[in-house]
Write an enzyme that holds these catalytic residues in place. Structure first.
Site, PDB file in Angstrom:
ATOM      1  N   GLN A  61       1.183  -0.919  -0.228  1.00 40.95           N
ATOM      2  CA  GLN A  61       0.334   0.091  -0.425  1.00 40.95           C
ATOM      3  C   GLN A  61       0.860   1.568   0.399  1.00 40.95           C
ATOM      4  OE1 GLN A  61      -3.473  -0.199   2.570  1.00 40.95           O
ATOM      5  NE2 GLN A  61      -2.021   1.873   3.839  1.00 40.95           N
ATOM      6  N   GLY A  62       0.886   1.798  -1.213  1.00 35.33           N
ATOM      7  CA  GLY A  62       1.640   3.590  -0.724  1.00 35.33           C
ATOM      8  C   GLY A  62       0.837   4.309  -0.727  1.00 35.33           C
ATOM      9  N   SER A  86       1.589   6.925   2.774  1.00 38.99           N
ATOM     10  CA  SER A  86       2.163   7.729   3.491  1.00 38.99           C
ATOM     11  C   SER A  86       3.085   8.608   2.464  1.00 38.99           C
ATOM     12  CB  SER A  86       2.967   7.389   5.129  1.00 38.99           C
ATOM     13  OG  SER A  86       1.676   6.675   5.828  1.00 38.99           O
ATOM     14  N   GLU A  88     -10.614  -1.857   7.272  1.00 34.78           N
ATOM     15  CA  GLU A  88      -9.570  -2.752   8.116  1.00 34.78           C
ATOM     16  C   GLU A  88     -10.688  -1.973   9.887  1.00 34.78           C
ATOM     17  OE1 GLU A  88      -5.457  -0.709  10.204  1.00 34.78           O
ATOM     18  OE2 GLU A  88      -7.103   0.126   9.071  1.00 34.78           O
ATOM     19  N   SER A 132      -3.343   6.993  13.888  1.00 31.50           N
ATOM     20  CA  SER A 132      -2.951   7.654  14.851  1.00 31.50           C
ATOM     21  C   SER A 132      -3.772   7.928  15.882  1.00 31.50           C
ATOM     22  CB  SER A 132      -2.439   8.015  15.705  1.00 31.50           C
ATOM     23  OG  SER A 132      -3.176   9.796  15.321  1.00 31.50           O
TER      24      SER A 132
END
Length: 390
Positions: A130-131, A133, A248, A373
């Protein structure tokens, strides 16, 4: 809340346990085994394991059969997660593709994308990373700067991605790229499906303090992507990404609870071997960790019940991420308290190998950062669940 499973689901559990007993090597069940295997070899062993599970009908438990899945219930998927954790079966090498990409393609992908991507992904013939960040776009994902410029029937991509799990092993990457020059924030972004083996794509490993290299950074230099290899439509990447991440967030937490409870039992055993199990302060701390774990279990069963009822969890699923990630960190802070200055020693006394727990302890520090986060999750819960002002 329903704390039971149906007869059909329990029959599935028995079948899975029997298959694992016959097919999972006994050496793999030993704590610390995977730390003895070089990264590249471990990856290939786990990849072949995924293929064997697929061929035996134990992959994609709740996926439709048309995509190679078993067509099972959410309860069967929860049982699968539970039994895999109990058996110490290795985790998948294609986690991002399985958890994120495949469900998104099932929901909004073209027929060609469904046909060409999903089954090879499930069998781990094609590994995805997965690209998202970038060096200046972590939790603030909308600050991404990787660019894609149309050139005939292709899109030419330049930029960098970082903290990319499985970057050095992946065959393809689903990446967010700014395809409208001059666009800002959430606008003008597309999700592109990019071949990692072409010229113009370079993956470099990032070695962690534990020695692991599961993360990497990816550099795009005039990499070419057919315009058809866009998921969700050009310029619609942000909405596609939010859909993708929702899969997710929808996880119930059964897998986390089962894995964490096993770690808890191992920490308690270590306390006994070290002769600290009668210390009042440590016993109180361990009791608190057990309470937190059982709260996680009941929350996980509550979420599973709602999923089986067809509920859309939406932003409430951020509470699941908060609960399991912070419970996990609390558990390994207790592990740190148990060992004190011996935390860096793999075997502080004879017959006690703590290597696997130490590796988990390192990993636990990351879980309140990735996947959104804790600070971001609290904002989501406050604004979208509790209705508080921004």
């Amino acid at each position: 809340m329903d704390l039971t499973f149906s007869a059909a689901e329990e029959a599935f559990r028995a079948d899975l346990r029997g298959w694992l007993a016959d097919n999972l090597p006994s050496t793999w069940r030993e704590p610390g085994f995977w730390a003895t295997v070089p990264d590249a070899e471990a990856f290939e062993l786990r990849r072949e394991w995924e293929r064997r599970k697929f061929d035996a009908g134990f992959a994609g438990i709740d996926w439709p059969t048309e995509f190679g899945g078993r067509g099972g219930t959410p309860g069967m998927k929860a049982i699968y997660d539970e039994e895999m954790a109990h058996a110490r079966a290795p985790s998948t090498v294609n986690s991002l593709g399985l958890a994120f990409l495949a469900p998104t393609i099932m929901a909004i992908g073209s027929e060609e994308q469904k046909r060409e991507i999903i089954r090879p992904l499930l069998r781990c013939d094609v590994i995805w990373c997965q690209g998202f960040s970038e060096p200046d776009a972590g939790s603030d994902l909308a600050a991404l700067r990787a660019s894609g410029v149309a050139d005939g029937e292709d899109i030419v991509v330049n930029g960098q991605k970082v903290w990319t799990t499985n970057a050095i092993h992946a065959d393809r990457i689903f990446a967010l790229v700014r395809t409208e020059p001059g666009s800002q924030r959430h606008r003008g972004i597309s999700m592109l499906l990019i071949d990692m083996h072409q010229d113009g794509v370079e993956a470099r490993p990032l070695r962690q303090m534990s020695g692991a290299t599961e993360f990497g950074e990816v550099f795009f230099t005039n990499a070419r992507v057919p315009a058809t290899e866009c998921l969700g439509g050009l310029g619609n990447g942000w909405a596609t990404a939010m859909l993708l991440l929702s899969f997710e967030r929808g996880a119930s937490g059964i897998l986390q609870y089962t894995s964490f409870r096993r770690a808890y039992d191992e920490i308690v055993r270590a306390a006994r071997v070290l002769g600290r199990d009668q210390e009042p302060v440590l016993r109180q701390e361990l009791a608190q960790r057990l309470v937190e774990l059982e709260c996680l279990r009941y929350h996980a069963m509550h979420v599973l019940t709602r999923v089986e009822q067809g509920a859309d969890l939406g932003s409430e699923s951020s509470m699941t991420k908060l609960q399991w990630s912070e419970t996990y960190q609390d558990l390994f802070e207790t592990f740190d308290d148990l060992l004190g200055s011996d935390i860096a020693i793999g075997s502080p006394v004879a017959g006690l190998d703590l290597t696997a727990l130490q590796a988990e302890g390192f990993w636990s520090r990351s879980v309140t950062i990735w996947g959104g986060s804790s600070q971001v999750q609290r904002n989501i819960v406050a604004e979208r669940v509790l209705g508080l002002p921004r």
